[in-house]
Write an enzyme that holds these catalytic residues in place. Structure first.
Site, mmCIF file in Angstrom:
data_model
loop_
_atom_site.group_PDB
_atom_site.id
_atom_site.type_symbol
_atom_site.label_atom_id
_atom_site.label_comp_id
_atom_site.label_asym_id
_atom_site.label_seq_id
_atom_site.Cartn_x
_atom_site.Cartn_y
_atom_site.Cartn_z
ATOM 1 N N GLU A 68 -37.848 34.866 -9.500
ATOM 2 C CA GLU A 68 -38.872 34.144 -9.766
ATOM 3 C C GLU A 68 -40.215 35.003 -9.532
ATOM 4 O O GLU A 68 -40.507 35.126 -8.543
ATOM 5 C CB GLU A 68 -38.863 32.911 -9.087
ATOM 6 C CG GLU A 68 -39.903 31.638 -9.835
ATOM 7 C CD GLU A 68 -40.556 31.047 -8.421
ATOM 8 O OE1 GLU A 68 -41.909 30.727 -8.641
ATOM 9 O OE2 GLU A 68 -39.853 30.196 -7.603
ATOM 10 N N CYS A 113 -46.880 28.891 -7.503
ATOM 11 C CA CYS A 113 -46.326 29.570 -8.623
ATOM 12 C C CYS A 113 -46.629 28.786 -9.802
ATOM 13 O O CYS A 113 -46.975 29.279 -11.129
ATOM 14 C CB CYS A 113 -45.065 29.963 -8.436
ATOM 15 S SG CYS A 113 -44.406 31.320 -7.526
#
Length: 474
Positions: free
Chosen positions: A247, A281
């Site tokens: 990720e 994020c």
């Protein structure tokens, strides 16, 4: 000052390293803990121990692994306040938020424990009448887990829980910015009486991390981090053709249509942009606003950003906290300065505060363009770029015309536009009239440079398995 030791094969060890890692409170800039750095010998021992522990662990009935994961969840719950206190001091979060993050980790472990009876294979039709094809799921073996600084406990659990339930062993490297909470977490691992070697947690240099990740026994490397870090991990994977799960960067676009409730948008944007000082994020980084509501929304956002105070959350938990370190603050500020030089208007914020800690004010930029660095590159701070548009298709094109594709948001009551976005947006997640929260029964996976593979839910759990096709003649 506290001193922590690496957790290797079931016990805490004082290593022979002469390079201790100092842990600073980012709200004050002061060192509050020291962590011994693992040596090459330490990580080799940990990987070897993991490989030994994994074999019997992988052969256990999955329900027994589930019961062990429940024991760990119970132990972490008993240590929740202590883990939260360490997390708050190393990250600048409020104690309430840090304790809550640990609680989310507990619930995530219990969620994955329920998958014990649900790891499924397939029976596939054969072309031969007296033959059956069975596709079975098997553990990968040893998984190296590389943990970021922004949610160090939740992300640790997000990786080790599905890895363990599917029969793997793990070696964990927490961020050198936020390692202390991981070692308090390790106390709960000891208490839960997991097999020695099944989980090791160690801080280390990049050079030692490479030794750990490229050991022959490591079959998978999972990382949450930057694109640059992901590229390094892909290099590590080459050594053994290890499976990557990455990720990486995010640059969440938000499209605001004329029928959106601007007060709801303002409140939501402020909360999302200033949560953990923008170090999330999926935090909103690009705001595409229809020209008909651009002026009113910009005014509301400017007022909201100016009213949002920052400071030490240990003193006032309602404030926005600091960035991770001095380098992160300078990087964010230099990006804002370059945006200004490129024509952006600083509506509010955009300066380096005086005093202790790594604080940066909520910063709102208008007159931004799609080609600007501030729109194209991840800021990872409390900075928002606003861009007007005149047509929904134009907004969709700008939202997708990007290197990243992690999360996206649309504010509208028009179901046709919702479905158009659902079918066309180039991102792994789309949120309608709300901001990202990564439901752990979903699947958190990025497109493009935002990553490979994903976390959460059934599909995130299956990332930690490999398949075996059995062709049975009968």
């Amino acid at each position: 000052m506290s001193t922590f030791h690496n957790f290797i094969a079931g016990s805490f060890r004082e290593t022979g390293s002469r390079q201790p890692i100092e842990v600073k409170n980012p709200a004050t800039g002061r060192v509050f803990a020291s962590v011994t750095s693992a040596t090459e010998a330490d990580v080799i021992e940990a990987v070897d121990a993991a490989a030994i522990a994994q074999k019997p662990w992988g052969r256990l009935p999955a329900i027994e692994r589930g019961n062990a994961l429940r024991r760990l969840a119970d132990a972490v719950e008993r240590h929740q306040q202590k883990i939260g206190a360490a997390l708050a001091e190393e990250s600048g979060k409020s104690l309430e938020d840090a304790v809550a993050e640990t609680g989310y980790g507990v619930e995530l472990m219990r969620y994955h424990a329920e998958w014990a009876r649900r790891v499924e294979g397939e029976v596939i039709e054969s072309d031969t009448p007296d033959e059956t094809l069975m596709l079975k799921r098997a553990p990968i073996g040893v998984v190296a887990c590389l943990i970021p600084f922004n949610f160090p406990i939740y992300t640790l659990v997000r990786k080790i829980a599905p890895a363990l339930i599917t029969g793997n062993a793990v070696v964990v490297r927490p961020s050198n910015n936020t390692p202390s909470s991981a070692f308090v977490f390790a106390e709960a691992i000891q208490e839960a009486d997991l097999p020695a070697g099944l989980v090791s947690i160690m801080t280390m240099s990049h050079e030692v991390a490479e030794v750990m990740c490229t050991r022959r026994e490591v079959g998978m490397i999972t990382l949450t981090g930057s694109v640059a870090a992901g590229q390094v991990v892909l290099d590590y994977c080459k050594a053994n053709i290890a499976k990557p799960s990455l990720e990486l960067g995010g640059k969440t676009p938000v499209i605001v249509e004329p029928d959106a409730d601007l007060d709801v948008v303002t409140k939501s944007v402020l909360a999302a942009k200033t949560a953990h000082c923008g170090q999330v994020c999926t935090s909103v980084e690009r705001l595409y606003v229809h020209a008909s509501v651009h002026g009113p929304l910009l005014a509301k956002l400017k007022d909201a950003f100016e009213r949002r105070h920052y400071g030490d959350r240990a003193e006032d938990p309602t404030r926005m906290g600091p960035l991770a370190n001095a380098a992160a603050r300078l990087r964010v500020h230099h990006m804002v300065e370059r945006a200004k030089a490129d024509g952006a208007v600083i509506e509010t914020g955009g300066f380096l505060p005086a005093g202790d800690g790594y604080f940066y004010p909520p910063t709102l930029l208008s007159d931004c363009r799609q080609d600007m660095e501030i729109v194209q590159e991840e800021v990872f701070g409390p900075v928002l770029a606003v861009i007007p548009y005149t047509d929904f298709d134009e907004a969709l094109d700008m939202a997708s015309d990007h290197q990243f594709g992690l999360a996206s948001v649309v504010f509208t009551e028009n179901y046709r536009k919702v479905m158009k976005a659902a079918n066309e947006i180039e991102a792994g997640e789309l949120y309608i009239n709300r901001f990202p929260a990564d439901p752990y029964q979903g699947y958190h996976a990025g497109w493009k440079r935002s990553g490979l593979g994903g976390d959460d839910g059934k599909h995130g759990m299956l990332e930690f398995t490999q398949t075996r096709l059995v062709i049975l003649k009968h």
